[in-house]
Design a protein around this motif. Structure first.
Motif, PDB file in Angstrom:
ATOM      1  N   ARG A 230      89.761 -32.007  22.820  1.00  0.00           N
ATOM      2  CA  ARG A 230      90.517 -33.085  22.202  1.00  0.00           C
ATOM      3  C   ARG A 230      89.960 -34.389  22.763  1.00  0.00           C
ATOM      4  O   ARG A 230      89.832 -34.512  23.984  1.00  0.00           O
ATOM      5  N   SER A 231      89.606 -35.303  21.877  1.00  0.00           N
ATOM      6  CA  SER A 231      89.137 -36.611  22.313  1.00  0.00           C
ATOM      7  C   SER A 231      90.368 -37.440  22.681  1.00  0.00           C
ATOM      8  O   SER A 231      91.196 -37.734  21.827  1.00  0.00           O
ATOM      9  N   ILE A 232      90.491 -37.779  23.964  1.00  0.00           N
ATOM     10  CA  ILE A 232      91.687 -38.516  24.414  1.00  0.00           C
ATOM     11  C   ILE A 232      91.480 -40.013  24.217  1.00  0.00           C
ATOM     12  O   ILE A 232      92.371 -40.717  23.779  1.00  0.00           O
TER      13      ILE A 232
ATOM     14  N   TYR B  67      89.100 -33.695  26.610  1.00  0.00           N
ATOM     15  CA  TYR B  67      89.868 -32.657  27.299  1.00  0.00           C
ATOM     16  C   TYR B  67      89.540 -31.331  26.624  1.00  0.00           C
ATOM     17  O   TYR B  67      89.849 -31.143  25.450  1.00  0.00           O
ATOM     18  N   ALA B  68      88.865 -30.463  27.362  1.00  0.00           N
ATOM     19  CA  ALA B  68      88.462 -29.161  26.814  1.00  0.00           C
ATOM     20  C   ALA B  68      89.468 -28.094  27.221  1.00  0.00           C
ATOM     21  O   ALA B  68      89.775 -27.935  28.395  1.00  0.00           O
ATOM     22  N   GLY B  69      89.986 -27.381  26.237  1.00  0.00           N
ATOM     23  CA  GLY B  69      90.946 -26.308  26.491  1.00  0.00           C
ATOM     24  C   GLY B  69      92.328 -26.865  26.751  1.00  0.00           C
ATOM     25  O   GLY B  69      92.597 -27.998  26.365  1.00  0.00           O
ATOM     26  N   PRO B  70      93.228 -26.104  27.434  1.00  0.00           N
ATOM     27  CA  PRO B  70      92.955 -24.747  27.895  1.00  0.00           C
ATOM     28  C   PRO B  70      92.749 -23.789  26.717  1.00  0.00           C
ATOM     29  O   PRO B  70      93.502 -23.837  25.761  1.00  0.00           O
ATOM     30  N   ALA B  71      91.714 -22.956  26.836  1.00  0.00           N
ATOM     31  CA  ALA B  71      91.374 -22.034  25.766  1.00  0.00           C
ATOM     32  C   ALA B  71      90.899 -20.729  26.377  1.00  0.00           C
ATOM     33  O   ALA B  71      90.250 -20.735  27.431  1.00  0.00           O
TER      34      ALA B  71
ATOM     35  N   VAL C 226      88.053 -31.516  32.131  1.00  0.00           N
ATOM     36  CA  VAL C 226      88.051 -32.888  31.609  1.00  0.00           C
ATOM     37  C   VAL C 226      86.643 -33.432  31.802  1.00  0.00           C
ATOM     38  O   VAL C 226      86.047 -33.252  32.868  1.00  0.00           O
ATOM     39  N   GLN C 227      86.111 -34.067  30.758  1.00  0.00           N
ATOM     40  CA  GLN C 227      84.883 -34.845  30.973  1.00  0.00           C
ATOM     41  C   GLN C 227      85.167 -36.307  30.688  1.00  0.00           C
ATOM     42  O   GLN C 227      85.675 -36.677  29.631  1.00  0.00           O
ATOM     43  N   LEU C 228      84.833 -37.103  31.697  1.00  0.00           N
ATOM     44  CA  LEU C 228      85.068 -38.532  31.665  1.00  0.00           C
ATOM     45  C   LEU C 228      83.713 -39.221  31.658  1.00  0.00           C
ATOM     46  O   LEU C 228      82.803 -38.789  32.366  1.00  0.00           O
ATOM     47  N   TRP C 229      83.565 -40.256  30.855  1.00  0.00           N
ATOM     48  CA  TRP C 229      82.349 -41.084  30.926  1.00  0.00           C
ATOM     49  C   TRP C 229      82.731 -42.398  31.588  1.00  0.00           C
ATOM     50  O   TRP C 229      83.714 -43.039  31.203  1.00  0.00           O
TER      51      TRP C 229
END
Ligand code: MN
Length: 291
Positions: free
Chosen positions: A23-25, A43-47, A123-126
């Motif tokens: 999901r693009s936050i 935000y990847a998952g939870p999956a 979470v991946q943050l740039w």
């Protein structure tokens, strides 16, 4: 006391490669200045992933002008890049990758996690770089959980893992180009949390699990799972009530106040610099993985 400026809810889930249902936050495409120096959060998952021998994730792609910060909550991620950075991170670990002048990398589920399967969550943050450092040398910080100090919050309200920045006298391990705090908060229900943060900084709270309520009245906004509360820059006290056991990522940083011109994985200050980035990438100047 800081007030909520707005609440951002993640977009519908989409796949990044075949490994990351995200999901693009927020992104610099929709809110550029208000979250500076932070550019983007996925935000990847939870999956739940069944066991597999396939490599799930995203293959080689470039970045320039920014840092990518990957925080694993569940599962595992393996990474390799053209500046000879690489490694596998698991729950509680953080990968802080400085793309700066440019690199190529790939991001996959770790072989161990893929073989075993289970719940994946990250979470991946740039993080943007100031103009003067956008062409600095690339770098890679593998920040394992055992290097991240844990601070007990007053009144048994929970704990803060200090990934970057400082709380009380405790400093986090991440080296950053500009001042910022990135904290992984675990908060206990029915507690009030009060944190002192620098006035004038961007402040946002991303709730992975649980719920928070701001202000003294029931009609003040609440924020729940997969939602981001962006606070006003005025004031230095951040206070809220924890209304369910929560996992929260706190972002706090000095805004850069520089123009943002982005094109996919490149984020620079001008259109000319973007054209240069595309040219440099196409002419092989970002190097190769494994060389
Ligand atoms: Mn990437």
């Amino acid at each position: 006391m800081k007030k909520v400026a707005f609440i951002k809810r993640g977009s519908c889930s989409h796949w990044v490669g075949d490994g990351f249902p995200v999901r693009s936050i927020f992104s610099y495409h929709d809110i550029a200045d208000q979250l500076s120096p932070f550019l983007l959060m996925d935000y990847a998952g939870p999956a739940d992933f069944p066991p597999t021998r396939r490599k799930l994730g995203v293959g080689q792609h470039p970045h320039r002008g920014l840092e990518t910060v990957t925080i694993v909550y569940q599962g595992g991620v393996s990474h390799r890049d053209s500046s000879s950075g690489g490694g596998t991170i698991g729950p509680g670990d953080v990968q802080w990758m400085t793309a700066a002048s440019g690199l190529i990398h790939e991001e996959y589920h770790s072989p161990e996690f893929a073989a075993q399967g289970g719940i994946f969550e990250m979470v991946q943050l740039w993080v943007n770089l100031p103009a003067k450092d956008k062409l600095a040398a690339p770098g890679y910080q593998a920040i394992t959980a055992d290097r991240i100090p844990v601070v007990d919050l007053p009144g048994q309200a929970g704990t803060a893992r200090i990934i970057a920045g400082q709380l009380d006298e405790v400093r986090g391990p991440a080296r950053t180009f500009t001042p910022m705090n990135v904290w992984d908060l675990r908060l206990a229900t029915d507690h009030r949390v009060s944190l002192a943060l620098p006035a004038g900084y961007t402040t946002a709270l991303f709730v992975l699990r649980g719920a928070l309520r701001f202000g003294d009245h029931d009609d003040q906004p609440g924020v729940g799972a997969a939602e981001l509360a962006v606070m006003d820059r005025e004031g230095s006290e951040l206070a809220f009530d924890v209304t369910a056991d929560s996992t929260v990522l706190l972002l706090n940083g000095a805004p850069l106040n520089e123009p943002i011109v982005g094109h996919g994985p490149f984020v620079m200050n001008t259109r000319e610099e973007i054209l240069q980035a595309i040219h440099d990438y196409n002419s092989g100047r970002f190097g190769r993985i494994g060389v």
